[in-house]
Design a protein around this motif. Structure first.
Motif, PDB file in Angstrom:
ATOM      1  N   VAL A  11      -6.538 -22.360 -25.149  1.00  0.00           N
ATOM      2  CA  VAL A  11      -5.942 -22.797 -23.890  1.00  0.00           C
ATOM      3  C   VAL A  11      -6.030 -24.324 -23.797  1.00  0.00           C
ATOM      4  CG1 VAL A  11      -6.046 -22.711 -21.379  1.00  0.00           C
ATOM      5  CG2 VAL A  11      -6.580 -20.661 -22.711  1.00  0.00           C
ATOM      6  N   VAL A  12      -4.903 -24.956 -23.524  1.00  0.00           N
ATOM      7  CA  VAL A  12      -4.859 -26.403 -23.316  1.00  0.00           C
ATOM      8  C   VAL A  12      -4.304 -26.641 -21.919  1.00  0.00           C
ATOM      9  CG1 VAL A  12      -3.905 -28.600 -24.095  1.00  0.00           C
ATOM     10  CG2 VAL A  12      -4.501 -26.840 -25.773  1.00  0.00           C
ATOM     11  N   SER A  13      -5.039 -27.384 -21.091  1.00  0.00           N
ATOM     12  CA  SER A  13      -4.657 -27.547 -19.693  1.00  0.00           C
ATOM     13  C   SER A  13      -4.784 -29.000 -19.248  1.00  0.00           C
ATOM     14  CB  SER A  13      -5.537 -26.655 -18.806  1.00  0.00           C
ATOM     15  OG  SER A  13      -5.212 -26.812 -17.451  1.00  0.00           O
ATOM     16  N   GLY A  14      -3.783 -29.469 -18.497  1.00  0.00           N
ATOM     17  CA  GLY A  14      -3.866 -30.765 -17.842  1.00  0.00           C
ATOM     18  C   GLY A  14      -3.822 -31.969 -18.755  1.00  0.00           C
ATOM     19  N   VAL A  15      -3.069 -31.877 -19.849  1.00  0.00           N
ATOM     20  CA  VAL A  15      -3.007 -32.962 -20.822  1.00  0.00           C
ATOM     21  C   VAL A  15      -1.562 -33.457 -20.950  1.00  0.00           C
ATOM     22  CG1 VAL A  15      -3.469 -33.640 -23.217  1.00  0.00           C
ATOM     23  CG2 VAL A  15      -4.930 -31.947 -22.094  1.00  0.00           C
ATOM     24  N   THR A  16      -1.387 -34.776 -21.108  1.00  0.00           N
ATOM     25  CA  THR A  16      -0.072 -35.356 -21.387  1.00  0.00           C
ATOM     26  C   THR A  16       0.038 -35.684 -22.869  1.00  0.00           C
ATOM     27  OG1 THR A  16       0.199 -36.284 -19.173  1.00  0.00           O
ATOM     28  CG2 THR A  16       1.461 -37.306 -20.945  1.00  0.00           C
ATOM     29  N   PHE A  17       1.120 -35.205 -23.497  1.00  0.00           N
ATOM     30  CA  PHE A  17       1.411 -35.491 -24.902  1.00  0.00           C
ATOM     31  C   PHE A  17       2.695 -36.325 -24.929  1.00  0.00           C
ATOM     32  CE2 PHE A  17      -0.848 -31.503 -24.641  1.00  0.00           C
ATOM     33  CZ  PHE A  17      -1.840 -31.636 -25.613  1.00  0.00           C
ATOM     34  N   SER A  18       2.618 -37.519 -25.450  1.00  0.00           N
ATOM     35  CA  SER A  18       3.757 -38.424 -25.346  1.00  0.00           C
ATOM     36  C   SER A  18       3.889 -39.300 -26.591  1.00  0.00           C
ATOM     37  CB  SER A  18       3.595 -39.328 -24.110  1.00  0.00           C
ATOM     38  OG  SER A  18       4.705 -40.178 -23.954  1.00  0.00           O
ATOM     39  N   GLY A  37       0.274 -17.132 -33.989  1.00  0.00           N
ATOM     40  CA  GLY A  37      -1.002 -16.693 -33.439  1.00  0.00           C
ATOM     41  C   GLY A  37      -1.110 -16.874 -31.945  1.00  0.00           C
ATOM     42  N   GLY A  38      -0.228 -17.670 -31.372  1.00  0.00           N
ATOM     43  CA  GLY A  38      -0.154 -17.841 -29.928  1.00  0.00           C
ATOM     44  C   GLY A  38      -1.051 -18.938 -29.394  1.00  0.00           C
ATOM     45  N   GLY A  39      -1.299 -18.873 -28.093  1.00  0.00           N
ATOM     46  CA  GLY A  39      -2.034 -19.895 -27.365  1.00  0.00           C
ATOM     47  C   GLY A  39      -1.335 -20.180 -26.060  1.00  0.00           C
ATOM     48  N   THR A  40      -2.021 -20.862 -25.158  1.00  0.00           N
ATOM     49  CA  THR A  40      -1.480 -21.160 -23.836  1.00  0.00           C
ATOM     50  C   THR A  40      -1.567 -22.644 -23.544  1.00  0.00           C
ATOM     51  OG1 THR A  40      -2.093 -18.983 -22.944  1.00  0.00           O
ATOM     52  CG2 THR A  40      -1.750 -20.753 -21.353  1.00  0.00           C
ATOM     53  N   MET A  64       7.988 -23.127 -30.288  1.00  0.00           N
ATOM     54  CA  MET A  64       7.165 -21.956 -29.964  1.00  0.00           C
ATOM     55  C   MET A  64       7.615 -20.743 -30.770  1.00  0.00           C
ATOM     56  SD  MET A  64       6.909 -22.004 -25.791  1.00  0.00           S
ATOM     57  CE  MET A  64       5.903 -20.506 -25.786  1.00  0.00           C
ATOM     58  N   ALA A  65       6.645 -20.078 -31.408  1.00  0.00           N
ATOM     59  CA  ALA A  65       6.891 -18.782 -32.026  1.00  0.00           C
ATOM     60  C   ALA A  65       6.248 -17.662 -31.232  1.00  0.00           C
ATOM     61  CB  ALA A  65       6.368 -18.772 -33.463  1.00  0.00           C
ATOM     62  N   ASN A  66       5.288 -18.026 -30.369  1.00  0.00           N
ATOM     63  CA  ASN A  66       4.551 -17.041 -29.583  1.00  0.00           C
ATOM     64  C   ASN A  66       3.844 -17.797 -28.459  1.00  0.00           C
ATOM     65  OD1 ASN A  66       3.433 -14.636 -28.751  1.00  0.00           O
ATOM     66  ND2 ASN A  66       2.307 -14.226 -30.650  1.00  0.00           N
ATOM     67  N   GLY A  67       3.054 -17.083 -27.665  1.00  0.00           N
ATOM     68  CA  GLY A  67       2.221 -17.749 -26.668  1.00  0.00           C
ATOM     69  C   GLY A  67       2.910 -17.972 -25.348  1.00  0.00           C
ATOM     70  N   LEU A  68       2.318 -18.856 -24.558  1.00  0.00           N
ATOM     71  CA  LEU A  68       2.753 -19.084 -23.182  1.00  0.00           C
ATOM     72  C   LEU A  68       2.749 -20.565 -22.858  1.00  0.00           C
ATOM     73  CD1 LEU A  68       3.437 -18.009 -20.312  1.00  0.00           C
ATOM     74  CD2 LEU A  68       0.975 -17.840 -19.914  1.00  0.00           C
ATOM     75  N   LEU A  69       3.872 -21.037 -22.308  1.00  0.00           N
ATOM     76  CA  LEU A  69       4.012 -22.391 -21.788  1.00  0.00           C
ATOM     77  C   LEU A  69       4.257 -22.245 -20.297  1.00  0.00           C
ATOM     78  CD1 LEU A  69       4.219 -25.311 -23.075  1.00  0.00           C
ATOM     79  CD2 LEU A  69       6.688 -25.041 -22.888  1.00  0.00           C
ATOM     80  N   VAL A  70       3.294 -22.656 -19.456  1.00  0.00           N
ATOM     81  CA  VAL A  70       3.391 -22.369 -18.033  1.00  0.00           C
ATOM     82  C   VAL A  70       3.047 -23.606 -17.201  1.00  0.00           C
ATOM     83  CG1 VAL A  70       1.031 -21.441 -18.000  1.00  0.00           C
ATOM     84  CG2 VAL A  70       2.622 -20.805 -16.192  1.00  0.00           C
ATOM     85  N   ASP A  71       3.826 -23.856 -16.152  1.00  0.00           N
ATOM     86  CA  ASP A  71       3.613 -24.991 -15.245  1.00  0.00           C
ATOM     87  C   ASP A  71       3.569 -26.319 -15.995  1.00  0.00           C
ATOM     88  OD1 ASP A  71       3.484 -23.393 -12.910  1.00  0.00           O
ATOM     89  OD2 ASP A  71       1.393 -22.895 -13.324  1.00  0.00           O
ATOM     90  N   CYS A  72       4.470 -26.482 -16.940  1.00  0.00           N
ATOM     91  CA  CYS A  72       4.515 -27.710 -17.752  1.00  0.00           C
ATOM     92  C   CYS A  72       5.824 -28.459 -17.522  1.00  0.00           C
ATOM     93  CB  CYS A  72       4.371 -27.364 -19.235  1.00  0.00           C
ATOM     94  SG  CYS A  72       2.732 -26.745 -19.705  1.00  0.00           S
TER      95      CYS A  72
END
Length: 289
Positions: A11-18, A37-40, A64-72
Motif C-alpha cells: 500500500v502506498v498512500s499520500g505520495v506525489t510522484f513527478s 501481483g497487485g498493490g494499492t 496497471m496489470a492488477n491492483g487498485l488506484l483509488v483517490d489519486c
C-alpha cells in the motif's frame, strides 16, 4: 520509473510522484507500474511524467496489470513517441490492462507523436484500456492525435459513473476503441474531435444510462440525449436541475460506496446521478402538524 508495485499487500498512500522521464523504447509505467501481483495506491498524485522515444511506450503516468488506484490524481503526463506505426505506443495518463481505477481525476494528459499526426495511430490520452474497471472518475482535458482523447478501448473494459469532459482527439474525443466494453452511468459533454464526434468505433459496446449528444451516444437502455449537462462549477459538479440528476441506474457495488467528492454514491431515496458526482436536491422542507 519512480515506483514499482507487485504485491497484493503493498500500500502506498499520500505520495506525489513527478517528473519521471524516459527516452528508451519498449517501456511501460513511466511514473508508476503496478504489476500482476497487485498493490494499492491511494491519495497519491502522478504528474509531469514523460516518454520521449521511438515506439512501444505505454502509460507515461501509470501502467496497471492488477491492483487498485483509488483517490489519486493523474495529471499532465505526456507520451510522445517518434513513430506512427499502428498502436505501437498508447496511453499518456494510464495504461490499464487489469485492476481498478476508482475515484480518480485523470486530467490534462497528452498522447501525441513527435513526427506529426498524419496517421493518427497513437491512442488514449487519458486512459488506454485493455481490461480492468474505471469507476467514479473524472476524465477531463486529455488529448490524443489518434483515437480516444479521454479513453481508448483495445480490449474489454468496464466504465461506470465517470464524467468525460473537455477531451480532444483526432477521432472519438471522449471514447474510441475496437472491442466491446460496458459503459454505464457516464456523462459525455464538451469533448471535441476532427472526425467522429465524442464517441467513435466502439464496436458492439453497451452504453446504458449515459448522457451525451444524440449524434454521438449510441442507443441504449436509459440513455439521456443532450448537449448541456448543466455543470455548476469547474469541477463539473451538476446542478439538481441537470439532465444527469436521478437518471442513473443502481448497481450492487454502490452500497456503501462514495462518489468523487466522498459523498454517498446512492441517495437516501435510492437514486443515482449520471457521472462521477452524486447530487442531492436542496430546498426548504416544511413539516405541518
Amino acid at each position: 520509473r519512480l515506483l514499482d508495485l507487485n504485491h497484493q499487500d503493498a500500500v502506498v498512500s499520500g505520495v506525489t510522484f513527478s517528473g519521471a522521464y524516459f527516452n528508451i523504447d519498449a517501456f511501460t509505467g513511466g511514473g508508476v507500474q503496478i504489476r500482476g501481483g497487485g498493490g494499492t495506491m491511494t491519495n497519491c498524485t502522478v504528474s509531469g511524467c514523460a516518454f520521449d522515444a521511438v515506439q512501444q511506450l505505454f502509460g507515461a503516468g501509470v501502467s496497471m496489470a492488477n491492483g487498485l488506484l483509488v483517490d489519486c490524481d493523474i495529471l499532465c503526463n505526456t507520451n510522445s513517441p517518434n513513430d506512427s506505426t499502428y498502436l505501437q505506443s498508447a496511453g499518456a495518463g494510464i495504461d490499464l490492462k487489469g485492476g481498478e481505477v476508482r475515484r480518480c481525476r485523470i486530467v490534462g494528459n497528452v498522447m501525441k507523436t513527435r513526427n506529426g499526426n498524419a496517421n493518427h495511430y497513437q491512442h488514449g490520452g487519458g486512459i488506454f484500456a485493455k481490461g480492468g474497471k474505471v469507476i467514479n472518475c473524472l476524465i477531463a482535458d486529455n488529448s490524443s492525435n489518434g483515437g480516444g482523447g479521454g479513453m481508448y478501448f483495445k480490449s474489454s473494459a468496464v466504465v461506470s459513473n465517470c464524467t468525460f469532459v473537455g477531451n480532444s482527439a483526432y477521432s472519438g474525443a471522449a471514447i474510441g476503441g475496437e472491442d466491446a466494453s460496458k459503459v454505464c452511468n457516464s456523462a459525455f459533454a464538451g469533448n471535441t474531435s476532427e472526425v467522429g464526434g465524442q464517441i467513435r468505433s466502439v464496436s458492439n459496446s453497451a452504453f446504458t444510462y449515459c448522457f451525451g449528444p444524440k449524434d454521438d451516444l449510441p442507443e441504449g437502455e436509459g440513455n439521456v440525449f443532450g448537449t448541456d449537462a448543466k455543470f455548476k462549477n469547474a469541477k463539473f459538479v451538476p446542478y439538481a436541475s441537470s439532465p444527469l440528476f436521478d437518471k442513473g441506474v443502481f448497481a450492487d457495488w454502490m452500497v456503501g460506496a462514495k462518489d468523487l467528492r466522498g459523498n454517498p454514491r446512492v441517495t437516501e431515496r435510492g437514486k443515482v446521478t449520471i457521472g462521477c458526482y452524486q447530487v442531492e436536491p436542496t430546498g426548504l422542507m416544511l413539516l405541518v402538524r
